[in-house]
Structures are given as structure tokens and as C-alpha cells.
Design a protein around this motif. Structure first.
Motif, PDB file in Angstrom:
ATOM      1  N   LEU A  17       0.809  -1.216   0.000  1.00 38.31           N
ATOM      2  CA  LEU A  17       0.000   0.000   0.000  1.00 38.31           C
ATOM      3  C   LEU A  17       0.843   1.267   0.000  1.00 38.31           C
ATOM      4  O   LEU A  17       0.602   2.184  -0.786  1.00 38.31           O
ATOM      5  N   GLN A  48       0.998   4.042  -3.083  1.00 43.22           N
ATOM      6  CA  GLN A  48       0.470   5.386  -2.888  1.00 43.22           C
ATOM      7  C   GLN A  48       1.558   6.444  -2.780  1.00 43.22           C
ATOM      8  O   GLN A  48       1.468   7.515  -3.374  1.00 43.22           O
ATOM      9  N   GLN A  73      -7.452  -1.165  -0.851  1.00 47.07           N
ATOM     10  CA  GLN A  73      -6.368  -1.471  -1.783  1.00 47.07           C
ATOM     11  C   GLN A  73      -6.869  -1.493  -3.218  1.00 47.07           C
ATOM     12  O   GLN A  73      -6.194  -0.999  -4.130  1.00 47.07           O
ATOM     13  N   ARG A  96      -6.897   1.808  -4.893  1.00 44.99           N
ATOM     14  CA  ARG A  96      -5.621   2.398  -5.273  1.00 44.99           C
ATOM     15  C   ARG A  96      -5.168   1.957  -6.660  1.00 44.99           C
ATOM     16  O   ARG A  96      -4.142   2.445  -7.149  1.00 44.99           O
ATOM     17  N   ARG A 147     -11.654   8.903  -5.904  1.00 47.78           N
ATOM     18  CA  ARG A 147     -10.509   8.493  -6.724  1.00 47.78           C
ATOM     19  C   ARG A 147     -10.963   8.085  -8.121  1.00 47.78           C
ATOM     20  O   ARG A 147     -10.219   8.242  -9.084  1.00 47.78           O
TER      21      ARG A 147
END
Length: 346
Positions: A143, A147, A185, A188, A277
Motif C-alpha cells: 500500500l 500510494q 487497496q 488504489r 478516486r
């Protein structure tokens, strides 16, 4: 494009215009080189390229034998980037990904000290193969890298080299011994890229070429510094306000509203909709798509063309949808039909 039109779109400098042209040419060059090994899968290649140009990570889903690993490994070779493949298994530990401190003894003095041994995440392109075969604790080791482009081990933070990408693969048909990725997750990942079976003629060509001798030589027209420049350029391209609003509307409409204002199909079949996002990645990928096609601003069509890869892993269906066989793809189609495209404002 006339100079005043270019200025209005934010590309005031000739360097930016030249870089946009180089990005368009780079796309064509990369695709040409990739075709030396990869047959078919045009949409898949386009989405992988957009991930590279935006600087996003992507999840690749497909049954075994569809060349998911070969695709990403070939991309790294074409771009001359450092490639690392991590095979995710139930016994994989976070330190197997990030690296760990080891005791090192100096030959001359015998003095011992802790030295950091970098893990396979220290690469430009990391392939997390079958990422859902390892427990959530180990999945979470990626992660921070995904990121922040850094890892923290024993309280010390190490910055990863740029450009940095994670491409993770999943097998959609095997559920035994797998651990679903947490929603945090999944969110992302810029795209969920779905690889389907090839056509009969393409499959025949695969069998013909892979059962002979293959020794392709790749040219490297696009370099690591180029990719970093492309990522900057994508963010420099402004999106028309109407296009921004359309992307936000798609994301917001996908969420069940607590006051019951959502469309009927959302209330009936969607448990959780897309996060902010999703709107961000819709716009970033639309900008990149526009530039690779020789345009200096994203359009509604760019957003619509990328709605499926951006939204399908972010829309979580409920029991009613599963019992009725409704898929996220069908619901995204309904979403595109429901949310009106603005008729003006471009």
C-alpha cells in the motif's frame, strides 16, 4: 492547432507542445515494439500504456494462459526499465516484498552492523503475480509503495526510484485459497484491466510464433525520464469544467444515496459505489488518452471510453445483483445510459 487555441488549453510553451507530440509518437513506438511478442489485446495494451503515462497502478484480471506476465515483462523490456516479479503465496511475508535489515560483518574488522537489504519492490515495474493468494497483512505491504512510492522498514523510510508502477494479476475463476483484496487497496488501482481470450486467427498466430524461435530485439524510443515527463504533462493539461462535472456525476451516481435519490438500479443492485478516486482517475486517464490521440484536452468520449476499467473494481454489487447475475459491467453500462452527457460547456 493555432497558437491562441494552444495557449487557451494551457500548453503555452513550445516545449510542452513538443512533449505532447513525443508522447503521441512514443505510444505508437511502444505498441509497435510490443507487437513483436504480444498478439491481439489492443484494448489491454492501450490501458497499460495509459497507466504508464498517468503514473497509476493497475490490476490485471484473466484466466491462466493469457500472457498476463509476458505482457508486463515485455513492456519493461521495451521501456528498458528494471522489472521485478513477486509470486504471491499464502506464506509470503511483508519483508519478502519490502526487504529487511540484516546483520553484516565487515571482513577486516569483524564489526557487525545492521544493513538494509532491499526487497523486490525496489524496481520500476513490479508485477504482483496472483496478489489475492496472500493474506491481507502481506497485501498491505504494497500500500505505501503504491500510494507514496516509498517503503518503511523498522522505522526507516526508503524512497523508490521513479518511475514506479505496480501491476497486479488475479485469476477470476479460482476462489479456493484466495483472499479478496480490501476495498482500500482495490481503490488504489487506477484500472482493472480484463484480458479475454483471443480470436481464432489471433490464437493461431500465437501458436505459430511461440512454437518457433523468438529472439526479438527491442528499440527503446521511450525512456524512464520520458515517462516522468509524460506524467507531468498529463497533469498540466486542463480539463473543461463540463468534463470534470461529468466524471464527478458518474462517480456520485454510482453510490446508493441515503435519502433514496439514487436511480432504481443503483438502489437495487449496488452495495457501494465509486470513490472520489474514480473521478480523479477518469479525468487523468482521459487527459492521457486525448494526448496520445493528438488532442490537447479531454472530451466526454474520453471519459466514457475509460469508464469500465476505472469503475468496474470500485462498484461492489449486493446480494440481489449476485442472485440475479448482474455484473459490474452491466451496471456501468446502465450508469452511462443514466447520467446525461452535458450538451454545452465545452
Amino acid at each position: 492547432m493555432k497558437e491562441n487555441e494552444t495557449n487557451a488549453l494551457g500548453l503555452e510553451h513550445q516545449d510542452d507542445i513538443a512533449l505532447a507530440d513525443k508522447m503521441k509518437a512514443g505510444r505508437e513506438s511502444i505498441l509497435r515494439e510490443m507487437r513483436k511478442l504480444i498478439i491481439g489485446q489492443g484494448d489491454v495494451l492501450e490501458q497499460v500504456l495509459l497507466s504508464l503515462f498517468v503514473g497509476g497502478n493497475s490490476l490485471i484480471v484473466g484466466v491462466p494462459g493469457l500472457a498476463k506476465t509476458l505482457l508486463i515483462a515485455t513492456m519493461a523490456r521495451v521501456l528498458d526499465l528494471k522489472f521485478s516479479r513477486i509470486q504471491f503465496t499464502p506464506d509470503l511475508m511483508p519483508s519478502d516484498i519490502t526487504g529487511t535489515d540484516i546483520i553484516n560483518e565487515e571482513p577486516g574488522t569483524g564489526r557487525r552492523q545492521l544493513v538494509f537489504a532491499p526487497g523486490p519492490v525496489f524496481a520500476n515495474i513490479v508485477l504482483a503475480d496472483e496478489i489475492n493468494r496472500t493474506p491481507p497483512k502481506t497485501q498491505a505491504a504494497l500500500l505505501e509503495a503504491m500510494q507514496e512510492h516509498r517503503v518503511t522498514v523498522q522505522g526507516t523510510t526508503y524512497t523508490l526510484d521513479e518511475p514506479f508502477y505496480v501491476f497486479a494479476t488475479q485469476n477470476p475463476i479460482e476462489l479456493e485459497g484466495t483472499y479478496p483484496l480490501p476495498e482500500a487497496q482495490l481503490d488504489r488501482f487506477m484500472f482493472e484491466i480484463v484480458i479475454e481470450h483471443l480470436t481464432e486467427s489471433e490464437e493461431l498466430e500465437v501458436v505459430r510464433t511461440t512454437t518457433g524461435v523468438q529472439q526479438p530485439v527491442f528499440s527503446h524510443a521511450v525512456t524512464a525520464p520520458d515517462l516522468i515527463s509524460f506524467q507531468r504533462l498529463v497533469r498540466c493539461v486542463p480539463a473543461p469544467d463540463a468534463v470534470l462535472r461529468y466524471a464527478v456525476s458518474l462517480a456520485r451516481t454510482s453510490r446508493p444515496s441515503p435519502n433514496g435519490a439514487s436511480p432504481d438500479f443503483v438502489k437495487k443492485w449496488i452495495a457501494y459505489g465509486a470513490s472520489v478516486r474514480a473521478a480523479q482517475y477518469l479525468i487523468l486517464s482521459a487527459k492521457a488518452r486525448a494526448l496520445t490521440l493528438g488532442r490537447y484536452a479531454p472530451t466526454f468520449e474520453d471519459v466514457r471510453a475509460l469508464a469500465h476499467p476505472v469503475l468496474r473494481h470500485r462498484i461492489l454489487t449486493n446480494f440481489h445483483a449476485e442472485s440475479e447475475g448482474r455484473t459490474p459491467g452491466e451496471l456501468i453500462d446502465k450508469l452511462l445510459e443514466t447520467v446525461p452527457v452535458p450538451k454545452s460547456g465545452m
